[in-house]
Design an enzyme around this catalytic site. Structure first.
Site, PDB file in Angstrom:
ATOM      1  N   HIS A  29      52.582  49.398  40.460  1.00  0.00           N
ATOM      2  CA  HIS A  29      52.926  48.561  39.305  1.00  0.00           C
ATOM      3  C   HIS A  29      54.401  48.193  39.231  1.00  0.00           C
ATOM      4  O   HIS A  29      54.757  47.212  38.571  1.00  0.00           O
ATOM      5  CB  HIS A  29      52.544  49.282  38.007  1.00  0.00           C
ATOM      6  CG  HIS A  29      51.076  49.464  37.832  1.00  0.00           C
ATOM      7  ND1 HIS A  29      50.259  48.453  37.382  1.00  0.00           N
ATOM      8  CD2 HIS A  29      50.270  50.538  38.054  1.00  0.00           C
ATOM      9  CE1 HIS A  29      49.006  48.895  37.328  1.00  0.00           C
ATOM     10  NE2 HIS A  29      48.993  50.153  37.738  1.00  0.00           N
ATOM     11  N   HIS A  64      41.771  54.585  41.789  1.00  0.00           N
ATOM     12  CA  HIS A  64      42.287  55.950  41.567  1.00  0.00           C
ATOM     13  C   HIS A  64      41.164  56.927  41.173  1.00  0.00           C
ATOM     14  O   HIS A  64      41.046  57.359  40.041  1.00  0.00           O
ATOM     15  CB  HIS A  64      43.469  56.008  40.604  1.00  0.00           C
ATOM     16  CG  HIS A  64      43.399  55.238  39.335  1.00  0.00           C
ATOM     17  ND1 HIS A  64      42.336  55.294  38.470  1.00  0.00           N
ATOM     18  CD2 HIS A  64      44.311  54.419  38.758  1.00  0.00           C
ATOM     19  CE1 HIS A  64      42.579  54.540  37.418  1.00  0.00           C
ATOM     20  NE2 HIS A  64      43.773  53.994  37.572  1.00  0.00           N
ATOM     21  N   HIS A  98      47.687  64.026  39.900  1.00  0.00           N
ATOM     22  CA  HIS A  98      46.538  63.214  39.472  1.00  0.00           C
ATOM     23  C   HIS A  98      45.230  63.715  40.085  1.00  0.00           C
ATOM     24  O   HIS A  98      44.180  63.650  39.448  1.00  0.00           O
ATOM     25  CB  HIS A  98      46.759  61.749  39.837  1.00  0.00           C
ATOM     26  CG  HIS A  98      47.633  61.017  38.874  1.00  0.00           C
ATOM     27  ND1 HIS A  98      49.011  61.101  38.910  1.00  0.00           N
ATOM     28  CD2 HIS A  98      47.332  60.199  37.831  1.00  0.00           C
ATOM     29  CE1 HIS A  98      49.519  60.364  37.935  1.00  0.00           C
ATOM     30  NE2 HIS A  98      48.526  59.810  37.260  1.00  0.00           N
ATOM     31  N   ASP A 134      50.125  54.292  42.681  1.00  0.00           N
ATOM     32  CA  ASP A 134      50.026  53.911  41.262  1.00  0.00           C
ATOM     33  C   ASP A 134      51.405  54.041  40.619  1.00  0.00           C
ATOM     34  O   ASP A 134      51.541  54.442  39.462  1.00  0.00           O
ATOM     35  CB  ASP A 134      48.997  54.773  40.532  1.00  0.00           C
ATOM     36  CG  ASP A 134      48.557  54.181  39.183  1.00  0.00           C
ATOM     37  OD1 ASP A 134      48.877  53.007  38.921  1.00  0.00           O
ATOM     38  OD2 ASP A 134      47.924  54.897  38.393  1.00  0.00           O
ATOM     39  N   ALA A 189      50.172  58.294  32.344  1.00  0.00           N
ATOM     40  CA  ALA A 189      50.306  56.856  32.546  1.00  0.00           C
ATOM     41  C   ALA A 189      50.378  56.450  34.012  1.00  0.00           C
ATOM     42  O   ALA A 189      50.121  55.304  34.352  1.00  0.00           O
ATOM     43  CB  ALA A 189      51.549  56.353  31.819  1.00  0.00           C
TER      44      ALA A 189
END
Length: 380
Positions: A60, A215, A249, A271, A305
């Site tokens: 991102h 993800h 994650h 990510d 996030a």
């Protein structure tokens, strides 16, 4: 002609030593030291790894810049910054924000894609549109105000720049009309993510055109023995799967299992958010405040996030926390994503005729040089 000597060459099925990688703008071959072409420019890998350039299909932002800034300057900064992480090509990733902002972001990427093939930054292969066709219940850090129902016409309009679209299959019609239209009328990879679908719905989604999972484990229904969920559907079908390899994650205990189940269908992603490459502190993502501390970013309410992971570190994370061979860890961040988005004929491995996208790393996979199309774009 250029020759990289004194390195361990990471091929798609092995690592070889005492050989030399020869390249121009493409990979020309691998030869013995005695067969280096005359007048070749010599580059010394100093005992490190010579590997294919990495491809991040879900990122991102970086260095304080967000893909959803919808600004050329932001994309240029991201593209140049991630060279230090060995990323030679990528999919700048949008998120669930106002549709007009998404469209403007896509238009900026559309304008820059051709130029990015030769600029001093990672090449833009297209875009990963993460949303806005997602589930409110599994929105994660996405803004629920801008969630929409799946719209095939939007995807068709931007099919020249969108390579991957993340959506929640249960938000489509009962007969998956939008998903089927995307499948039949575009080459866009349809990925299930930010989804509260049950197992049966996810499997039906795959049967109708979904071919990827965004993800894996994060923002989707989990694997449970009486409620198998999207995770199980992703593992139990031919869908390719992304995982965020920051050790948070998805815990490292899963790495071996996932590789055994998915093999060359497993893709490592970052990510990474705009806080990537910056110190701990407060930043924004799609206009929403995020707090970066340790290895993860969170919203103010504690919702996870995203990451600040450099992709080369992700490769090393998996290698040092699993029994997966290093060349397969590299494949997961190069060849496998290239295959997923349909560019493996040109990128993703050090094979003759492919683009000379190459990284030279030290013994712990820290990037020393990043080469794109045969030109050195970054040196540590």
């Amino acid at each position: 002609m250029k020759a990289i000597i004194n390195g361990k060459i990471v091929l798609k099925d092995s690592i070889i030593e005492n050989s030399v990688l020869i390249y121009s703008n493409v990979i020309e071959g691998i030869v013995s030291k005695e067969n280096i072409p005359e007048n070749a420019e010599i580059i010394d890998a100093k005992g490190g790894y010579i590997a294919p350039g990495l491809i991040d299909i879900h990122i991102h932002g970086y260095l304080g810049k967000d893909v959803c800034d919808a600004k050329e300057e932001s994309i240029r900064t991201i593209s140049k910054g991630i060279l230090a992480n060995g990323v030679t090509a990528y999919l700048p990733t949008t998120m669930t924000v106002d549709m007009q902002v998404i469209k403007k972001s896509l238009e900026v990427l559309r304008q820059l894609k051709e130029e990015s093939k030769t600029w001093d930054g990672s090449a833009i292969l297209g875009c990963h549109a993460e949303g806005p066709f997602i589930s409110d219940a599994k929105k994660g850090a996405q803004n629920p105000e801008y969630i929409l129902k799946p719209d095939a016409e939007f995807v068709k309009e931007y099919a020249d720049i969108i390579k991957v679209i993340t959506l929640a299959p249960e938000e489509d019609t009962a007969d998956f009309s939008a998903i089927r239209k995307m499948r039949n009328e575009t080459d866009v990879v349809i990925s299930m993510g930010h989804t509260s679908a049950d197992y049966d719905t996810a499997v039906k989604g795959v049967a109708n055109g979904v071919s990827h999972a965004t993800h894996l484990f994060n923002a989707m229904t989990p694997l449970a023995h009486r409620a198998p969920g999207v995770v199980t559907a992703a593992l139990n079908t031919d869908a390719s799967c992304e995982i965020i390899v920051d050790t948070f994650h998805v815990l490292p205990v899963f790495y071996d299992m996932l590789w055994k189940l998915k093999g060359r269908k497993l893709c490592f992603i970052t990510d990474c958010l705009p806080a990537g490459g910056l110190p701990y502190g407060e930043y924004t993502l799609g206009g929403t405040k995020i707090i970066y501390n340790d290895i993860v970013c969170r919203l103010e309410d504690g919702t996870v996030a995203g990451s600040v992971l450099p992709l080369n570190k992700g490769v090393w994370n998996v290698y040092t926390n699993s029994s997966i061979p290093l060349w397969e860890c590299v494949n997961c961040a190069s060849l496998n994503p290239a295959t997923t988005i349909g560019v493996a004929d040109k990128k993703g491995s050090l094979e003759v005729g492919k683009d000379a996208d190459i990284i030279i790393c030290d013994s712990e996979f820290n990037v020393q040089k990043t080469i794109i199309g045969g030109e050195i774009k970054y040196e540590a």
